[in-house]
Design a protein around this motif. Sequence first.
Motif, PDB file in Angstrom:
ATOM      1  N   ASP A   2       0.800  -1.228   0.000  1.00 57.91           N
ATOM      2  CA  ASP A   2       0.000   0.000   0.000  1.00 57.91           C
ATOM      3  C   ASP A   2       0.832   1.277   0.000  1.00 57.91           C
ATOM      4  N   GLY A   3       2.023   1.215  -0.578  1.00 58.58           N
ATOM      5  CA  GLY A   3       2.865   2.396  -0.704  1.00 58.58           C
ATOM      6  C   GLY A   3       3.951   2.144  -1.740  1.00 58.58           C
ATOM      7  N   GLU A   4       4.679   3.173  -2.121  1.00 56.13           N
ATOM      8  CA  GLU A   4       5.756   3.061  -3.099  1.00 56.13           C
ATOM      9  C   GLU A   4       7.078   2.837  -2.375  1.00 56.13           C
ATOM     10  N   SER A   5       7.463   1.575  -2.254  1.00 55.77           N
ATOM     11  CA  SER A   5       8.614   1.207  -1.422  1.00 55.77           C
ATOM     12  C   SER A   5       9.934   1.796  -1.906  1.00 55.77           C
ATOM     13  N   THR A   6      10.051   2.075  -3.205  1.00 53.90           N
ATOM     14  CA  THR A   6      11.327   2.563  -3.722  1.00 53.90           C
ATOM     15  C   THR A   6      11.677   3.963  -3.231  1.00 53.90           C
ATOM     16  N   ILE A   7      10.704   4.709  -2.696  1.00 54.77           N
ATOM     17  CA  ILE A   7      11.008   6.046  -2.179  1.00 54.77           C
ATOM     18  C   ILE A   7      11.413   5.997  -0.707  1.00 54.77           C
ATOM     19  N   ALA A   9      -4.168 -17.370   3.928  1.00 53.74           N
ATOM     20  CA  ALA A   9      -3.473 -16.347   4.712  1.00 53.74           C
ATOM     21  C   ALA A   9      -2.207 -16.838   5.420  1.00 53.74           C
ATOM     22  N   PRO A  10      -2.199 -17.998   6.074  1.00 53.62           N
ATOM     23  CA  PRO A  10      -0.955 -18.423   6.731  1.00 53.62           C
ATOM     24  C   PRO A  10       0.204 -18.651   5.762  1.00 53.62           C
ATOM     25  N   PHE A  11      -0.118 -18.900   4.489  1.00 54.40           N
ATOM     26  CA  PHE A  11       0.901 -19.148   3.480  1.00 54.40           C
ATOM     27  C   PHE A  11       1.417 -17.857   2.846  1.00 54.40           C
ATOM     28  N   MET A  12       0.584 -16.796   2.926  1.00 52.25           N
ATOM     29  CA  MET A  12       0.901 -15.576   2.192  1.00 52.25           C
ATOM     30  C   MET A  12       0.201 -14.392   2.861  1.00 52.25           C
ATOM     31  N   ILE A  13       0.947 -13.614   3.624  1.00 50.45           N
ATOM     32  CA  ILE A  13       0.343 -12.474   4.309  1.00 50.45           C
ATOM     33  C   ILE A  13       0.817 -11.165   3.693  1.00 50.45           C
ATOM     34  N   GLN A  14       0.193 -10.082   4.132  1.00 44.54           N
ATOM     35  CA  GLN A  14       0.595  -8.748   3.702  1.00 44.54           C
ATOM     36  C   GLN A  14       0.906  -7.884   4.919  1.00 44.54           C
ATOM     37  N   ILE A  15       1.825  -6.957   4.716  1.00 44.34           N
ATOM     38  CA  ILE A  15       2.182  -5.994   5.743  1.00 44.34           C
ATOM     39  C   ILE A  15       2.085  -4.601   5.138  1.00 44.34           C
ATOM     40  N   SER A  16       1.412  -3.717   5.836  1.00 41.27           N
ATOM     41  CA  SER A  16       1.227  -2.343   5.370  1.00 41.27           C
ATOM     42  C   SER A  16       2.524  -1.550   5.482  1.00 41.27           C
TER      43      SER A  16
END
Length: 370
Positions: A88-93, A271-278
Amino acid sequence: MKRKNEELILDGTKVQWHMDRVSQWEKGEKIAPITIDMALTRACNYGCHFCYAMLQENDRSIINKRVITEFLEDSAEIGVKAISFVSDGESTISPAFIDGVKLGNKLGISMAVGTNGFVLTKEKLEDVLPHLTYIRINISAGEKKRYAEIMGVKESYFERVVQNIKDMVKIKRKNNLSVTIGLQMVLMPEYADQIIPLAKLGKKLQPDYLIIKHCSDNEDGDLGVDYDGYKSLFNLLKKAESYSDKNFEVKIKWSKIKSGEKRTYKKCYGAPFMIQISGSGLVAPCGMLFNEKYKRYHIGNICHTRFKEIWKSDAYWEVMNYLASGSFDAQTMCGSLCLQHKVNEALDSHVKGINKLKPIHKSIPHVNFI
């Protein structure tokens, strides 16, 4: 360098390549995620009209170098196999981006990034590309005027991103790198005029692939995605596929585009196999549950608590078990076509005995990104 685009699984799941973890899960054991999708920040330098991040607002904390270092060390320790900086954001910045990619790779984790590509100029690409499994550029138009309209930026951004793509292709070939370079179009029916121009642009730039995918919406339909509208685009999408050649593939995510909002499963096993972090550090099953109104699914924050402690916690497994219980209904309590959709289809079919998963040992690219 010969590229084997036909082996890339871009419209499916690779969970069957990880049957050891499936078996652990079936026995009720606590498993580490195979793949984690995360952002390093909630900030973004674009204003894409199709962006789901506007629906994901939550309390923000800063993922600094200490936080990402501890997170990556914990992930490697518990057995996470792949981390993609896309959420949910542009990690490269983020100032932590390049160091994070390098450290993850050093720790034996497959690293990847999804990005608008704007800040990844030649010098940064030289530094980061050797440490990535794949890089995917989100580009939903092939003409600069429409690019500016759809992506919410100035027309000049298009020319800079195109140059950055040229540079990454050149660097990959010059240094014989294994990194896969992809372009991605998030398609809404009103972007139909850009399907062929983008396919033509991809053929000219020669990354490894262009993938054209659906746009996910939440359960309230706040983005206004017209899923019935995709049907009228099938001929255009098939024409786009014809621009593929021996080094460049145009791939359509047909399974999701054709399925629309429909789900065949009710329980979320993925979900236990593949989660997301904000990009705020929030740990949740998936990005569709980042918003504060879904606080019951919020497990912890890596900016405040070590990830391995969050993963071990009762709160983590209470949420995971609830999603896989009869009390949860993915057909009515989730947005459309989520991150775990294909994993969920495969695991649901496996559990029901409809199509039992079997181990696959054939070597394929990106095997840890399920």
